[in-house]
Design an enzyme around this catalytic site. Structure first.
Site, short mmCIF file in Angstrom:
data_model
loop_
_atom_site.label_atom_id
_atom_site.label_comp_id
_atom_site.label_asym_id
_atom_site.label_seq_id
_atom_site.Cartn_x
_atom_site.Cartn_y
_atom_site.Cartn_z
CG ASN A 161 -2.23 1.25 1.08
OD1 ASN A 161 -1.28 2.64 1.23
ND2 ASN A 161 -3.14 0.51 1.16
CG HIS A 164 0.97 6.39 4.72
ND1 HIS A 164 -0.12 7.09 5.23
CD2 HIS A 164 0.82 5.20 5.55
CE1 HIS A 164 -0.92 6.26 5.90
NE2 HIS A 164 -0.30 5.23 6.43
CG HIS A 197 -7.79 4.27 1.25
ND1 HIS A 197 -7.61 3.67 2.93
CD2 HIS A 197 -9.30 4.05 1.21
CE1 HIS A 197 -9.30 3.96 3.20
NE2 HIS A 197 -10.23 4.64 2.00
NE ARG A 199 -9.56 8.19 4.73
CZ ARG A 199 -9.31 7.16 5.88
NH1 ARG A 199 -8.28 6.29 6.30
NH2 ARG A 199 -10.10 7.59 6.48
NE ARG A 203 -7.19 10.72 5.45
CZ ARG A 203 -7.86 10.92 6.81
NH1 ARG A 203 -6.98 10.14 7.85
NH2 ARG A 203 -9.47 10.60 7.34
CD GLU A 224 -7.16 -0.25 1.86
OE1 GLU A 224 -6.38 -0.60 1.08
OE2 GLU A 224 -7.72 0.53 2.99
CB THR A 254 -5.58 4.42 9.79
OG1 THR A 254 -4.97 3.40 8.21
CG2 THR A 254 -5.45 3.71 11.16
CB THR A 255 -9.33 1.93 7.69
OG1 THR A 255 -9.14 2.39 6.45
CG2 THR A 255 -10.70 0.87 7.56
CD GLU A 305 -6.73 -6.06 3.53
OE1 GLU A 305 -7.35 -5.65 2.14
OE2 GLU A 305 -6.38 -5.01 4.00
CG HIS A 345 -5.28 -1.81 9.75
ND1 HIS A 345 -4.99 -1.16 9.99
CD2 HIS A 345 -5.65 -0.88 8.47
CE1 HIS A 345 -5.03 -0.27 10.66
NE2 HIS A 345 -5.72 0.51 9.56
N1 PXP Z 1 -6.01 -2.75 4.94
C1 PXP Z 1 -6.47 -2.50 4.67
C2 PXP Z 1 -7.49 -2.64 4.62
C3 PXP Z 1 -6.66 -0.67 5.32
O1 PXP Z 1 -7.11 0.15 5.03
C4 PXP Z 1 -4.70 -0.89 5.60
C5 PXP Z 1 -4.20 0.87 6.15
O2 PXP Z 1 -4.82 1.24 4.23
C6 PXP Z 1 -4.18 -1.57 5.52
C7 PXP Z 1 -4.69 -3.55 4.75
C8 PXP Z 1 -2.74 -1.44 5.42
O3 PXP Z 1 -2.19 -1.23 6.81
P1 PXP Z 1 -0.76 -0.51 7.19
O4 PXP Z 1 -0.99 0.58 6.09
O5 PXP Z 1 -1.21 -1.09 8.47
O6 PXP Z 1 0.14 -2.00 6.78
#
Ligand code: PXP
Length: 396
Positions: A161, A164, A197, A199, A203, A224, A254-255, A305, A345
């Site tokens: 992902n 960031h 993601h 959003r 952001r 996402e 975050t989620t 997931e 996550h």
């Molecule tokens: N899976 C989902 C559904 C998420 O919302 C996130 C965070 O954006 C992640 C995985 C990845 O999480 P992390 O950034 O903590 O690795």
């Protein structure tokens, strides 16, 4: 059926009849008794105490009891049929012992099951020291073979992902660092998928990022998003390789949790339907909770997931193992009902391997830990490059 399991445990008990049944079948195969009949009874301490009192004169619960089938009880059997007997396991005692030994409840039940089965196969540790040693060796051997067999044969995919990277870019409102380039580097390093993601508040990831990634990602683009009309329409237009629906709150960092699928089946069924009609498989991000997993299947999702956040955040070892059990159980359940399983996550360099070891998990979605590490491991080179440039300016 060679392994008949009866569970007297309440619904939602951490170890169920399915687990015991599968374990029994694997064990019978390992001892070369695939065709033999075996009964398993899962009980609580109360019932175990009753059985222990009635059959062994001991008025207290115990962890496991075995009752070999005697010829007199079995009566005449069809040729070739072996009836081994019954193994009774108290989950209450197994749970207490698991805590004390620092193993998972499933591991403890597995070891007790092996102990009970080895009794049924004729060994008895109470007869002599020599037999006790032989029995312990047989149990260890079976546990080792089970573990070896269970070790997954394929590793799950890693989907990175890159949100960031965009967070850093948005901090200055400039064009760098570009998540598109970051995604390419992740792929070159071997990542099998890219996740972003989009959003509602934009952001970090922007619409432009999703459109460009659609053109540049060579592996698999997983978008996402929340199940809102605006974003669903954009997903249908851009056509990522898959969509993961997540809950979204404006003020969260975050989620925060999994989707409440049971509470919004109609809305999710609609969104999943629109995306599926456009040929986009949908994953629902859910807590490791059987009800949510079942509801995900009901609304037509292809994947779930599983939210690993609680496992990752657990500080105490016992709590962490319990959370891992929940993820393991939900993953098994999802696979049983035909859902494909991803997880993510909070995964990082210390905890990801525990989730990667779960057989049903096909893909891990990891963001923050990888980007955070990239900042640190890349900083040394970034500083050296700037120093070299400054030094070069002086000399020049
Ligand atoms: N899976 C989902 C559904 C998420 O919302 C996130 C965070 O954006 C992640 C995985 C990845 O999480 P992390 O950034 O903590 O690795």
């Amino acid at each position: 059926m060679p392994v008949a399991v009866t569970s007297e445990l309440p619904a939602g008990a951490p170890v169920g009849a399915e687990y015991a049944g599968r374990l029994g079948e694997r064990l019978l195969a390992l001892v070369g008794q695939e065709e033999a009949e075996l009964s398993v009874l899962l009980v609580g301490d109360h019932r175990m105490q009753e059985l222990n009192r009635r059959y062994r004169g001991k008025d207290r619960p115990t962890n496991v009891l075995s009752f070999p089938m005697t010829m007199a009880e079995a009566g005449p059997l069809p040729p070739g049929l072996t009836v081994l007997g019954d193994v009774v396991i108290s989950l209450d005692t197994a749970t207490r012992e698991a805590r004390r030994l620092g193993v998972t409840v499933h591991q403890r039940v597995r070891d007790l099951f092996i102990h009970g089965l080895v009794h049924l196969l004729g060994l008895d540790h109470e007869r002599s020291e020599k037999e006790a040693a032989a029995m312990a060796a047989r149990e260890e051997e079976l546990a080792a073979r089970l573990q070896q067999e269970a070790r997954r044969k394929t590793m799950p995919y890693l989907a990175v992902n890159v949100d960031h990277v965009a967070t850093v870019r948005q901090a200055r409102g400039t064009t760098e660092p570009d998540p598109i380039l970051a995604a390419g580097i992740c792929e070159l390093a071997g990542a099998q998928g890219i996740v972003v993601h989009l959003r509602e508040d934009r952001r970090h990831i922007q619409d432009r990022d999703v459109r460009l990634l659609r053109q540049t990602v060579k592996t698999k683009l997983n978008l996402e998003m929340a199940a809102t009309q605006e974003i669903v329409a954009l997903a249908i237009e851009v056509h990522p390789d898959m969509v993961t629906l997540v809950p979204e709150k404006r003020h969260e960092l975050t989620t925060e949790g999994g989707l409440n699928v049971t509470g919004q089946k109609k809305k999710l069924k609609e969104a999943v339907g629109w995306l599926a009609e456009a040929g986009i498989p949908v994953s629902l991000f859910v807590d490791p909770d059987e009800r949510q997993v079942l509801a995900a299947q009901e609304v037509g999702a292809t994947f779930v997931e599983l939210h690993t956040g609680r496992f990752c955040d657990a500080v105490e070892e016992g709590a962490r193992e319990e959370e891992l059990e929940l993820v393991a159980r939900a993953a098994e359940r999802a696979r049983e009902i035909g859902l494909r399983v991803n997880a993510g996550h909070g995964l990082n360099y210390r905890n990801a391997s525990r989730i990667a070891a779960l057989e049903p998990v096909e893909e891990l979605s990891i963001g923050h830990a990888i980007i955070a590490r990239a900042v640190l491991v890349g900083l040394d080179q970034a500083v050296r490059e700037m120093l070299a440039l400054i030094a070069g300016a002086r000399v020049g």
